[in-house]
Motif scaffolding. Structure first.
Motif, short mmCIF file in Angstrom:
data_model
loop_
_atom_site.label_atom_id
_atom_site.label_comp_id
_atom_site.label_asym_id
_atom_site.label_seq_id
_atom_site.Cartn_x
_atom_site.Cartn_y
_atom_site.Cartn_z
N ALA A 1 0.83 -1.21 0.00
CA ALA A 1 0.00 0.00 0.00
C ALA A 1 0.87 1.26 0.00
O ALA A 1 0.49 2.28 -0.59
N GLU A 2 2.04 1.20 0.65
CA GLU A 2 2.95 2.34 0.65
C GLU A 2 3.39 2.70 -0.77
O GLU A 2 3.75 3.84 -1.03
N TYR A 3 3.40 1.71 -1.64
CA TYR A 3 3.78 1.94 -3.03
C TYR A 3 2.56 2.07 -3.94
O TYR A 3 2.66 1.96 -5.15
N GLY A 4 1.39 2.27 -3.33
CA GLY A 4 0.16 2.48 -4.08
C GLY A 4 -0.36 1.25 -4.79
O GLY A 4 -0.98 1.35 -5.84
N ALA A 5 -0.11 0.08 -4.22
CA ALA A 5 -0.50 -1.17 -4.88
C ALA A 5 -1.29 -2.06 -3.94
O ALA A 5 -1.11 -2.04 -2.73
N ASN A 6 -2.18 -2.85 -4.53
CA ASN A 6 -2.89 -3.88 -3.78
C ASN A 6 -2.25 -5.24 -4.01
O ASN A 6 -2.31 -6.11 -3.15
N VAL A 7 -1.67 -5.43 -5.18
CA VAL A 7 -0.97 -6.67 -5.52
C VAL A 7 0.39 -6.31 -6.08
O VAL A 7 0.63 -5.19 -6.52
N MET A 8 1.28 -7.27 -6.07
CA MET A 8 2.66 -7.03 -6.50
C MET A 8 2.75 -6.49 -7.92
O MET A 8 3.58 -5.62 -8.21
N ALA A 9 1.89 -6.96 -8.80
CA ALA A 9 1.95 -6.53 -10.21
C ALA A 9 1.65 -5.04 -10.37
O ALA A 9 2.03 -4.45 -11.38
N ASP A 10 1.01 -4.42 -9.38
CA ASP A 10 0.68 -3.00 -9.45
C ASP A 10 1.84 -2.09 -9.04
O ASP A 10 1.77 -0.88 -9.24
N VAL A 11 2.89 -2.65 -8.46
CA VAL A 11 4.02 -1.83 -8.02
C VAL A 11 4.83 -1.43 -9.26
O VAL A 11 5.20 -2.28 -10.08
N PRO A 12 5.13 -0.14 -9.42
CA PRO A 12 5.93 0.30 -10.56
C PRO A 12 7.32 -0.36 -10.53
O PRO A 12 7.90 -0.54 -9.45
N ALA A 13 7.83 -0.70 -11.69
CA ALA A 13 9.10 -1.42 -11.79
C ALA A 13 10.25 -0.65 -11.14
O ALA A 13 11.15 -1.26 -10.57
N ASP A 14 10.22 0.67 -11.21
CA ASP A 14 11.32 1.45 -10.62
C ASP A 14 11.29 1.45 -9.09
O ASP A 14 12.27 1.80 -8.44
N LYS A 15 10.19 1.02 -8.50
CA LYS A 15 10.05 0.97 -7.04
C LYS A 15 10.37 -0.42 -6.48
O LYS A 15 10.42 -0.60 -5.27
N LEU A 16 10.59 -1.40 -7.34
CA LEU A 16 10.80 -2.77 -6.88
C LEU A 16 12.03 -2.94 -5.98
O LEU A 16 11.94 -3.63 -4.96
N PRO A 17 13.18 -2.33 -6.32
CA PRO A 17 14.34 -2.49 -5.42
C PRO A 17 14.06 -1.96 -4.01
O PRO A 17 14.46 -2.57 -3.02
N ALA A 18 13.38 -0.82 -3.92
CA ALA A 18 13.06 -0.26 -2.60
C ALA A 18 12.11 -1.18 -1.84
O ALA A 18 12.27 -1.40 -0.64
N LEU A 19 11.12 -1.72 -2.54
CA LEU A 19 10.18 -2.64 -1.91
C LEU A 19 10.90 -3.90 -1.44
O LEU A 19 10.62 -4.42 -0.36
N LYS A 20 11.85 -4.37 -2.23
CA LYS A 20 12.61 -5.56 -1.83
C LYS A 20 13.34 -5.30 -0.53
O LYS A 20 13.35 -6.15 0.37
#
Length: 111
Positions: free
Chosen positions: A85-104
């Motif tokens: 939700a912090e990345y504006g997503a309900n599911v993983m596929a909704d997370v923008p690709a540029d935010k994936l390293p931070a989410l990891k």
């Protein structure tokens, strides 16, 4: 465009399968009596795909990480949902690709 929509639908179906499996496990008090979900291998796309570095983080990689975390400790499910939700997503596929390293990094800090 149509290929992208099909790919998104496949990802959503995969996500729904995981939710159904998690619900089934919850209802059976953690007893895993369902056979594993078989997924079709991804077919090569006709459109050219951008080359990504070997260390790039993918949606699939993070989804697998989340699944392993929840299987290890079910209490992390809420924390993972909050992180998405912090990345504006309900599911993983909704997370923008540029935010994936931070989410990891966020997810790895939860372990």
């Amino acid at each position: 465009m149509l290929e992208t929509e099909i790919k998104d639908l496949k990802n959503e179906i995969r996500d729904l399968r995981l939710v159904i499996n998690n619900l089934f496990l919850h209802l059976n008090n953690g007893k895993d009596t369902l056979p594993p979900v078989e997924t079709e291998p991804e077919k090569a796309e006709a459109a050219p795909v951008e080359e990504s570095p070997a260390d790039a983080v993918t949606h699939k990689e993070l989804q697998d990480l989340c699944l392993a975390m929840v299987r290890k400790d079910r209490k992390l499910k809420t924390a993972i949902k909050d992180a998405l939700a912090e990345y504006g997503a309900n599911v993983m596929a909704d997370v923008p690709a540029d935010k994936l390293p931070a989410l990891k990094g966020t997810l790895e800090a939860m372990q």
